[in-house]
Every structure is written in structure tokens, then in C-alpha cells.
Design an enzyme around this catalytic site. Structure first.
Site, PDB file in Angstrom:
ATOM      1  N   GLY A  33      -0.896   6.107   1.805  1.00  0.00           N
ATOM      2  CA  GLY A  33      -1.758   7.281   1.729  1.00  0.00           C
ATOM      3  C   GLY A  33      -2.798   7.323   2.833  1.00  0.00           C
ATOM      4  O   GLY A  33      -3.039   8.377   3.430  1.00  0.00           O
ATOM      5  N   ASP A  88       0.855  -1.182   0.000  1.00  0.00           N
ATOM      6  CA  ASP A  88       0.000   0.000   0.000  1.00  0.00           C
ATOM      7  C   ASP A  88       0.892   1.233   0.000  1.00  0.00           C
ATOM      8  O   ASP A  88       1.995   1.209   0.542  1.00  0.00           O
ATOM      9  CB  ASP A  88      -0.890  -0.036   1.246  1.00  0.00           C
ATOM     10  CG  ASP A  88      -2.002   0.984   1.202  1.00  0.00           C
ATOM     11  OD1 ASP A  88      -2.077   1.737   0.214  1.00  0.00           O
ATOM     12  OD2 ASP A  88      -2.788   1.039   2.154  1.00  0.00           O
ATOM     13  N   ASP A 111      -8.376  -6.841   1.913  1.00  0.00           N
ATOM     14  CA  ASP A 111      -7.459  -6.940   3.048  1.00  0.00           C
ATOM     15  C   ASP A 111      -8.061  -6.225   4.238  1.00  0.00           C
ATOM     16  O   ASP A 111      -8.899  -5.331   4.076  1.00  0.00           O
ATOM     17  CB  ASP A 111      -6.117  -6.287   2.713  1.00  0.00           C
ATOM     18  CG  ASP A 111      -6.220  -4.764   2.747  1.00  0.00           C
ATOM     19  OD1 ASP A 111      -5.911  -4.170   3.799  1.00  0.00           O
ATOM     20  OD2 ASP A 111      -6.651  -4.168   1.739  1.00  0.00           O
TER      21      ASP A 111
END
EC number: 2.4.2.29
Length: 375
Positions: A93, A90, A267
Site C-alpha cells: 500500500g 507488507d 522495520d
């Protein structure tokens, strides 16, 4: 890269697989969250036994500690962690924008204050891509703005436009990636809870034609009906030939909703997080092991579960460990919940292959519909 094996006859659910640099990933796929390159309290061997082929790690946290240079010296995240399966990283952010007063957004990136030592840093789309390229990530996620539920239209519009521009910058960096790097880029659609913004975001992202596509900015505190509304609306606008990822969902009922609407990957930290508070996922709903009724319970948590807890220890013993705040209790509970999630996904795949997903979903939701996953 992505193939669909079976489409459910009665919904948009599907079974397929992704070919990634570190092996095949069957879908639907639940990704365990290993923020710093490992799941809290669990050895890699636990995930390997479950045939987990895709784990999520977080660029923001790895950037701050141990740092990009350290991971680069090891030759990438796989060498550093010795995890020889796939990593999705990821962008960080979500973590940056969760800092609220500690960050400042402009058109080129975001300046933020480290939660570790108070130092200031600046993330750009190109810089975040470069970090993940150094990691050797198998799936890269771009820098985006995950806006909060309840903001007004003008603010949502601004953040959607910035996210799209950052996606274009990231895609340009991806097209000019280092020779030999074969990870995949999944661009993120945003738009908050405004359908016209969602539609525009999806259309703009699809023009870039990235290998995969993600729905961001849902399951951020909104009522479930709003989650379902945007999930369904967005998924219907997405091409069927691309893998679809909904970020940050991991409770059984939300996963079933996502799969129903054709989502392939998801997830969430939830299974491990609730385990640390003594909440165990079972086929009959959540078992809150700290309750007095389990004090002298000699039975196992759940039959037909192959985790260490269920094959060796009793409910009463686990309750004792959790009440005593023993780390071993948290490890056992965390392993159980991850085992449970993988068993659930396996059952869902079988149901889709047998065109029985709707019946499975209806039966399952009766047990989990009203569960409070924040306890």
C-alpha cells in the site's frame, strides 16, 4: 502466540517473543527489509548468522516481478527464496500510494500504474490478502492508505474510513483462510496526525481482534515531536497483550523512542540505504567513511563488531571502495550496518531485562539525537 517476559519498571518497554510458523521471534525485533525476498547485496547466510528470524518482503514488488503465479509454482515465498525463517509481507500500500499521479483510489481498492512497464493494475483488500496467502507469509499486512503529513482533516478522515473498511474486508478473508494456512494477520491503524481519527481507527481495529496490531502513517516526513506525540498517544490506546508493530522506522533514536512506548517490532531500509552512501552506524554516531580523514586510516570501523568489514578490512580500504563505487564496498558497509542494528537490539533487550533501559536510552540518544540519517 505472543508472550511478554519482562516489563521495564521505568517505561513501557518490554521483552517478549512471538511464536510464528517458521520459528520463535524475540522482541523487541528489528526486521531487515528484503523487498524482493532478499536484502540488497547480502546473502541469507549473513542474516542466519545473526539469528534473524523475521524478514520483511513487499507484496507490490513481488506481484509485479516475478509475479504471483511464479511464486505459487514454487509452493510459496519460502521455497522460492530458500529462506526458512519467517516472512512478514507488507501489502504494498505504501508503494502504491507513493505513486500519487499514477494511482486512483475508490472504496473497493486502488488502481495503479506499474513503475516497471506502465501497465495498469487493481488491488483490493481481498486480493492482496490472497496473494500473501499464496506466499505463505508468516505475518500478513492488509491493504491500507498511508496518508501524507500535512493533508487536511477531511482528507485524513476519508482515508481513515477507507482503511478501516478495507481492514474489515481483510479480516473477513482471514477468517475464511485456506485450511492449513497458519500465518497471522496484523491490522493497521491510521488517522494521520489527528488524535480523534487515531483513536477511532484504533477502536475500530480492536473490535476485529486480529492477532497483532500496527501503527501506520508515522515517520512519513513529519517533525520528530509530531512522531513522538502520535506514537505515545496510539500506544497508550493499544492492549498490552497484543504484539505492536510500527511500520517504517529503523534509525536508532526512533527505535529507542518506539521501544520506550512499548513497541515490539519495526522495520526500515535506512541501515542498508545509508550504507550504500558510505554512512556507517557506530556506537559513537554515524561514521561517514568518504571523508578525507579516513583515507589512510588503518584501524577497523568498530571494535567488538563481528561483521566481515570489522574483522578483516580497514577504514581506509573501505573508503577507497566506496569512493570508487565498487559493489564490494557497498556489501561490506551494508553487512556492517545490519550487524550493528542486531547488536543494538541485543543491548536494548539486556537493558530492559536489567531495568536499565532509561539510562541506556538517555546515554545513547546523546550520540544520535542530532544525526542526519539522510546523508
Amino acid at each position: 502466540m505472543f508472550s511478554v517476559i519482562k516489563n521495564d519498571k521505568h517505561s513501557n518497554a518490554r521483552v517478549g517473543f512471538l511464536n510464528l510458523p517458521h520459528g520463535r521471534v524475540d522482541t523487541p525485533c528489528f526486521m531487515p527489509v528484503g523487498t524482493l525476498g532478499a536484502m540488497k547485496g547480502l546473502k541469507h547466510s549473513v542474516l542466519e548468522k545473526l539469528k534473524c528470524n523475521l524478514m520483511l518482503a513487499n507484496t507490490y514488488h513481488l506481484y509485479l516481478r516475478p509475479g504471483i503465479k511464479t511464486i505459487e509454482k514454487y509452493g510459496g515465498l519460502h521455497n522460492f527464496t530458500t529462506w526458512n525463517k519467517n516472512f512478514l509481507t507488507d501489502s504494498g500500500g505504501f508503494q502504491v500510494f507513493s505513486l500519487s499521479s499514477l494511482r486512483k483510489i475508490d472504496l473497493k481498492g486502488v488502481r495503479f500504474k506499474s513503475h516497471l512497464d506502465g501497465s495498469y493494475h487493481y488491488f483490493t483488500p481481498e486480493g492482496v490478502f490472497a496473494m500473501q496467502e499464496i506466499f505463505g507469509s508468516d505475518i500478513i499486512m492488509p491493504l491500507d492508505i498511508c496518508s501524507s503529513y500535512g493533508i487536511d482533516y477531511n482528507e485524513a478522515n476519508l482515508y481513515t474510513n477507507i482503511t478501516t473498511n478495507w481492514a474489515r474486508s481483510t479480516f473477513k478473508a482471514y477468517k475464511n483462510r485456506k485450511e492449513g494456512y497458519n500465518g497471522l494477520l496484523f491490522l493497521i491503524t491510521q488517522g494521520n496526525f489527528f488524535k480523534d481519527l487515531r483513536k477511532r481507527s484504533i477502536n475500530d481495529i480492536l473490535e476485529l481482534d486480529s492477532p497483532g496490531i500496527a501503527i501506520g502513517g508515522i515517520s512519513v516526513g513529519e517533525p520528530r515531536e509530531k512522531y513522538l506525540e502520535i506514537l505515545e498517544y496510539s500506544s497508550l490506546l493499544m492492549p498490552k497483550e497484543k504484539p505492536r508493530y510500527v511500520m517504517g522506522i529503523g534509525t536508532p533514536h526512533y527505535i529507542l523512542d518506539a521501544i520506550y512506548h512499548g513497541i515490539d517490532i519495526f522495520d526500515c531500509v535506512n541501515p542498508a540505504r545509508i550504507a550504500r552512501h558510505g554512512s556507517l552506524l557506530t556506537d559513537n554516531g554515524i561514521m561517514r567513511i568518504s571523508r578525507k580523514e579516513y583515507k589512510d586510516d588503518t584501524s577497523q570501523v568498530e571494535k567488538n563488531c563481528g561483521c566481515t568489514l570489522c574483522t578483516r578490512y580497514s577504514r581506509g580500504y573501505l573508503r577507497h571502495l566506496i569512493k570508487s563505487k565498487e559493489l564490494f564496498g557497498i556489501i561490506l558497509a551494508s553487512e556492517h550496518n545490519i550487524y550493528y542494528m542486531f547488536r543494538l537490539i541485543s543491548k536494548i533487550r539486556t537493558a530492559i531485562l536489567n531495568d536499565n533501559f532509561l539510562n541506556f536510552r538517555t546515554s545513547y540518544l546523546k550520540k544520535y539525537e542530532e544525526e542526519n540519517f539522510d546523508e
